[in-house]
Design an enzyme around this catalytic site. Structure first.
Site, PDB file in Angstrom:
ATOM      1  N   TYR A  60      72.645  17.724  50.685  1.00 16.29           N
ATOM      2  CA  TYR A  60      72.496  18.583  51.662  1.00 16.29           C
ATOM      3  C   TYR A  60      71.527  17.919  52.771  1.00 16.29           C
ATOM      4  O   TYR A  60      70.550  17.544  52.347  1.00 16.29           O
ATOM      5  CB  TYR A  60      72.108  20.036  51.308  1.00 16.29           C
ATOM      6  CG  TYR A  60      73.211  20.754  50.601  1.00 16.29           C
ATOM      7  CD1 TYR A  60      74.375  21.153  51.405  1.00 16.29           C
ATOM      8  CD2 TYR A  60      73.074  21.263  49.372  1.00 16.29           C
ATOM      9  CE1 TYR A  60      75.157  22.056  50.924  1.00 16.29           C
ATOM     10  CE2 TYR A  60      73.914  21.831  48.703  1.00 16.29           C
ATOM     11  CZ  TYR A  60      75.219  22.352  49.387  1.00 16.29           C
ATOM     12  OH  TYR A  60      75.897  23.122  48.764  1.00 16.29           O
TER      13      TYR A  60
ATOM     14  N   LYS B 177      55.036  37.350  26.096  1.00 16.28           N
ATOM     15  CA  LYS B 177      55.656  37.976  27.270  1.00 16.28           C
ATOM     16  C   LYS B 177      56.439  37.102  28.112  1.00 16.28           C
ATOM     17  O   LYS B 177      56.461  35.921  28.004  1.00 16.28           O
ATOM     18  CB  LYS B 177      54.485  38.671  28.280  1.00 16.28           C
ATOM     19  CG  LYS B 177      53.557  37.588  28.816  1.00 16.28           C
ATOM     20  CD  LYS B 177      52.416  38.223  29.303  1.00 16.28           C
ATOM     21  CE  LYS B 177      51.483  37.202  29.849  1.00 16.28           C
ATOM     22  NZ  LYS B 177      50.368  37.670  30.336  1.00 16.28           N
TER      23      LYS B 177
ATOM     24  N   ARG C 212      41.002  43.591  38.286  1.00 15.26           N
ATOM     25  CA  ARG C 212      42.327  44.065  38.358  1.00 15.26           C
ATOM     26  C   ARG C 212      42.671  45.271  37.512  1.00 15.26           C
ATOM     27  O   ARG C 212      42.263  46.383  38.110  1.00 15.26           O
ATOM     28  CB  ARG C 212      43.295  42.647  37.895  1.00 15.26           C
ATOM     29  CG  ARG C 212      44.614  42.775  38.133  1.00 15.26           C
ATOM     30  CD  ARG C 212      45.178  41.333  37.847  1.00 15.26           C
ATOM     31  NE  ARG C 212      45.378  41.235  36.468  1.00 15.26           N
ATOM     32  CZ  ARG C 212      45.774  40.384  35.778  1.00 15.26           C
ATOM     33  NH1 ARG C 212      46.711  39.308  36.391  1.00 15.26           N
ATOM     34  NH2 ARG C 212      45.813  40.077  34.456  1.00 15.26           N
TER      35      ARG C 212
END
Ligand SMILES: *Cc1c(COP(=O)(O)O)cnc(C)c1O
Length: 392
Positions: free
Chosen positions: A257, A39, A131
């Site tokens: 930055y 996956k 779950r």
């Protein structure tokens, strides 16, 4: 050497994946099989190449989370059984059926629909993950429903704490699963019972049952985010870029930055063309390290979207040098089993012969786990494979 040839590359060693699969299958009981979990694009490694390597090494099932992931595998020509773990919508179930994949089920209406479409199901028993899944008495009813409809394939569960040292909850979940699996296998011979993820698989045969489903360890990453080498796993991915240029910052000059870092003495700065849009998390700004031509150097200044800056020693680092975000320096892909643990808060490993940064180390620094560090490597980072089988 790929330095300079690609902006940023995830180099994946397929032989490492084969090695890991063989390692994970080593202790399986007779007849038990391995499901290669691919996956999330194979945890960032590339689902199709990872699946191919796993099947070459002996895996017989493929595991994914979504219907499109199953379709991708079918489009690549894989005929192995595929199990989709995730909750599916009606449309997802239909696509799963068209892809010839099996699915996880825990409700009667869903199983009705699976029967109508002829999609085989693995009933999910919630042994404590809290779950997906249902308690034992509901599992029995759902198995009977699926069996009557001719689509019952498996019984599965999932561990919540298999990667933790404290074993009592793991044992509790295992006990619950073993009891129901034993019961239901008598009733439905051939029922495929499975509950082990990587961590549980590495704990030995008690949790293996008929199949193990391993993801993280297959990629050579440690399920508990510690040391993969202690379990004889080989990290398969190396995330690498190169020094695009070197400049000198004079005292008082800042880099990047927000001017979060500035030189207090004349400092050589390497510009590396990889940034947070590639999966180098911005939280590593002024914190993380990289390997420049094999030597650890600190990331200085803010990581920006497409580039970052690294402080070089006076006598080290030049344009074109390899910059490793994680993985081993140079061609030292596997190995490096001589590890030195030098950090009190996690793995920080400097194998003398192979300088290396582990995903596990980066994960600790970021307050996350290696799973996320691997999945973070963005699609725009080119994947390059080594160890492709001659037949491929
Ligand atoms: C992702 C997943 C796995 C694999 O877990 P690892 O810890 O990566 O081995 C196994 N089973 C299910 C249901 C999953 O969703």
């Amino acid at each position: 050497m790929l330095a300079g040839r690609h902006r940023a590359v995830a180099e994946v060693d397929l032989e490492a994946i084969r090695h890991n699969v063989r390692r994970l299958m080593r202790d399986l009981p007779d007849g038990a099989v391995h499901c290669a979990v691919v996956k999330a694009d194979g945890y960032g490694h590339g689902a199709v190449p990872a699946a191919r390597a796993a099947l070459e090494a002996g895996s017989t099932w493929l595991g994914v989370a979504t219907a499109p992931e199953a379709e991708e595998l079918r489009a690549a020509g894989f005929t192995a059984p595929i199990l989709i773990f995730g909750p599916l919508t009606g449309a997802g179930l239909e696509r799963a059926g068209k892809a010839g994949a099996e699915v996880v089920a825990w409700s009667a209406p869903f199983i009705d629909e699976a029967i109508r479409l002829g999609v085989r199901v693995h009933v999910k028993f919630d042994t404590g993950m809290g779950r997906l899944g249902v308690p034992a008495h509901e599992v029995r009813d759902l198995c009977e429903q699926a069996h009557t409809g001719g689509v019952l394939s498996g019984l599965m569960s999932h561990f919540a704490t298999a990667d933790e040292a404290e074993m009592s909850f793991f044992e509790k979940q295992l006990g619950r699963f073993a009891k129901l699996a034993g019961e239901l296998k008598e009733q439905y011979p051939g029922l495929l019972c499975h509950t082990a993820n990587s961590a549980a698989t590495l704990r030995g045969p008690a949790a293996h049952f008929d199949m193990v489903r391993t993801g993280i360890a297959m990629y050579g990453l440690a399920p508990a985010n510690d040391d993969p080498f202690k379990d004889d796993l080989r990290p398969a991915m190396k995330f690498v870029s190169h020094v695009a240029g070197v400049r000198e910052a004079v005292p008082g000059e800042s880099v990047g930055y927000g001017r979060t870092w500035y030189a207090i003495e004349l400092t050589r700065i390497a510009i590396v063309p990889v940034g947070y849009a590639d999966g180098v998390r911005r939280a590593l700004s002024n914190r993380g390290e990289v390997l420049v031509a094999g030597r650890r150097c600190p990331i200085v200044g803010r990581i920006s979207m497409d580039q970052m800056t690294v402080k070089l020693p006076d006598d080290w680092g030049k344009a074109g040098d390899e910059v490793v975000l994680f993985g081993a320096a140079g061609d030292g892909v596997a190995g490096g089993s001589t590890v030195a643990w030098t950090s009190p808060d996690g793995p920080r490993l400097d194998a003398p012969e192979t300088p290396r940064i582990l995903c596990e180390e980066t994960a600790r620094m970021l307050g996350t786990i290696n799973y996320e560090v691997a999945c973070d490597v963005a699609p725009r980072v080119a994947r390059r494979y080594r160890g492709e089988s001659p037949a491929a």
